[in-house]
Design a protein around this motif. Structure first.
Motif, PDB file in Angstrom:
ATOM      1  N   SER A  29      37.549  42.052 -53.156  1.00 44.41           N
ATOM      2  CA  SER A  29      37.957  41.911 -54.703  1.00 44.41           C
ATOM      3  C   SER A  29      36.656  41.285 -55.511  1.00 44.41           C
ATOM      4  O   SER A  29      36.336  41.443 -56.684  1.00 44.41           O
ATOM      5  CB  SER A  29      39.286  41.083 -55.265  1.00 44.41           C
ATOM      6  N   ASP A  39      34.358  37.481 -66.300  1.00 46.33           N
ATOM      7  CA  ASP A  39      35.249  37.998 -65.733  1.00 46.33           C
ATOM      8  C   ASP A  39      35.646  37.157 -64.601  1.00 46.33           C
ATOM      9  O   ASP A  39      36.883  37.207 -64.008  1.00 46.33           O
ATOM     10  CB  ASP A  39      35.331  39.433 -65.286  1.00 46.33           C
ATOM     11  N   PRO A  41      37.436  34.427 -62.275  1.00 51.35           N
ATOM     12  CA  PRO A  41      38.247  33.410 -62.322  1.00 51.35           C
ATOM     13  C   PRO A  41      37.803  32.081 -62.381  1.00 51.35           C
ATOM     14  O   PRO A  41      38.374  31.116 -63.041  1.00 51.35           O
ATOM     15  CB  PRO A  41      39.510  33.496 -61.005  1.00 51.35           C
ATOM     16  N   GLU A  44      37.478  31.068 -65.935  1.00 47.36           N
ATOM     17  CA  GLU A  44      38.375  30.977 -66.815  1.00 47.36           C
ATOM     18  C   GLU A  44      38.370  29.881 -67.869  1.00 47.36           C
ATOM     19  O   GLU A  44      37.748  28.637 -67.302  1.00 47.36           O
ATOM     20  CB  GLU A  44      39.506  31.002 -66.249  1.00 47.36           C
ATOM     21  N   GLU A 140      39.080  32.606 -55.677  1.00 48.49           N
ATOM     22  CA  GLU A 140      39.165  33.243 -56.650  1.00 48.49           C
ATOM     23  C   GLU A 140      40.440  34.476 -56.508  1.00 48.49           C
ATOM     24  O   GLU A 140      40.845  34.785 -57.173  1.00 48.49           O
ATOM     25  CB  GLU A 140      37.881  33.811 -57.017  1.00 48.49           C
ATOM     26  N   LYS A 141      40.140  35.043 -55.087  1.00 44.91           N
ATOM     27  CA  LYS A 141      41.126  35.902 -54.679  1.00 44.91           C
ATOM     28  C   LYS A 141      42.544  35.578 -54.709  1.00 44.91           C
ATOM     29  O   LYS A 141      43.506  36.166 -55.179  1.00 44.91           O
ATOM     30  CB  LYS A 141      40.740  36.558 -53.248  1.00 44.91           C
ATOM     31  N   ARG A 144      43.550  35.293 -58.366  1.00 44.92           N
ATOM     32  CA  ARG A 144      44.190  36.682 -58.785  1.00 44.92           C
ATOM     33  C   ARG A 144      45.653  36.791 -58.393  1.00 44.92           C
ATOM     34  O   ARG A 144      46.164  37.610 -59.117  1.00 44.92           O
ATOM     35  CB  ARG A 144      43.255  37.737 -58.437  1.00 44.92           C
TER      36      ARG A 144
END
Length: 344
Positions: A29, A39, A41, A44, A140-141, A144
């Motif tokens: 991903s 984009d 994570p 954020e 990060e995965k 998500r």
């Protein structure tokens, strides 16, 4: 008096959970070319941390994590068996451990994702990959997937300077997001920091004990043993009721694997602060002190991976009498551990 303040950066312990990747391979991903930097994570922008917030709703992490794939869980457990604290770290098969975590993570095990990220950042010999960027991408995965502990780990990366532009403000924003989502480690960390009797001028802690206590209680209710240590310290007082409350919560922490709780109770039963009237027990009980001390050593060795749900069978709180014990630490530990059915 303010709460005791501990210094330094939160470190994520290897062996709690993580993601999986083959040596040299990026998380699928994270390798999609359509993603821009904003984009990701890691970039954020959660709401800024508010140490004086007026409310907190206790949420359990298990309510937000994806379902466990049986095959992934099997590989994850096999990796944990190989990553045995009883085996000297230089003799552990880290290439195989890495492979098993990677296989589990590829099938969606968020615990394997986070453990794999920690393994990548370790200095253990034989680990196929030590690229911090890949560790970040595995976290990060998990983010998500909506895993609260992944947000907590990303906060640590921001605080450690692993993320470009990361600082204490962005780190605490991630910690707060993680705590609100249900991460027990984030709840315990922020809960302790917010449980002071006043705001520290250097920003190390804040006087918001009502919310801080709620966070710590939520973390403990999820089985996060280390929260019991901080709660026990906050519960301690001069009344018999407050002392009993502190004693019970520290004892519960030992059941949940908290080594500091066991060491603290060993000191209390030896008579620490007895002369000042602040001792939780009110008398010396060397027999109980010895048992807590032995358990504390074992819990420290296993770093949260040893639970003692049957503790009351071998070490009940007074006034219950102590069962006989042969003095062997293994006998004590085995009797307090969970009873597991024979492996198939």
């Amino acid at each position: 008096m303010p709460i005791a303040v501990f210094c330094g950066i939160i470190f994520v312990a290897l062996g709690l959970f993580t993601f999986n990747a083959r040596a040299g391979e990026l998380p699928s991903s994270a390798s999609k070319p359509s993603l821009t930097t904003s984009d990701l994570p890691r970039n954020e922008k959660p709401p800024l941390f508010d140490p004086h917030r007026k409310s907190f709703t206790c949420v359990y992490q298990n309510q937000h994590v994806p379902p466990v794939d049986p095959q992934a869980e099997l590989w994850f457990q096999q990796a944990l068996v190989l990553d045995n604290p009883d085996i000297y770290y230089e003799k552990r098969d880290y290439p195989k451990i890495y492979q098993l975590y990677a296989q589990a993570a590829d099938r969606g095990s968020w615990k394997a994702m986070l453990n794999l990220a920690s393994l990548i950042l370790s200095s253990y010999p034989g680990v196929p990959q030590h690229d911090p960027e890949i560790a970040i991408e595995w976290v990060e995965k998990a983010m998500r997937l909506g895993v609260p502990d992944a947000y907590d780990m990303m906060g640590t990366y921001h605080q450690n300077g692993m993320i470009k532009g990361g600082n204490a403000n962005s780190a605490y924003a991630f910690f707060q997001r993680a705590a609100d989502m249900g991460s027990p480690s984030a709840q315990a960390f922020l809960g302790f920091r917010m449980s002071g009797s006043y705001d520290s001028p250097d920003g190390e802690f804040w006087g918001n004990s009502a919310i801080g206590m709620k966070m710590l209680q939520c973390a403990l209710a999820q089985g996060y043993g280390d929260a019991a240590y901080d709660l026990g310290g906050l519960y301690k007082g001069t009344t018999p009721e407050s002392k009993l409350q502190a004693l019970k919560v520290l004892h519960e922490g030992v059941k949940l694997g908290c080594a500091k709780c066991a060491s603290d109770l060993a000191s209390e039963f030896r008579g620490f602060d007895l002369a000042s009237g602040n001792n939780l027990i009110g008398h010396v009980d060397t027999a109980r002190a010895e048992r807590y001390f032995k358990l504390g050593e074992a819990l420290e060795h296993y770093q949260g991976r040893l639970k003692l749900p049957n503790l009351d069978e071998v070490l009940p709180l007074p006034p219950a009498p102590l069962p006989k014990w042969d003095g062997n630490a293994k006998t004590l530990i085995d009797a307090a551990k969970p009873v597991n059915p024979p492996a198939k």
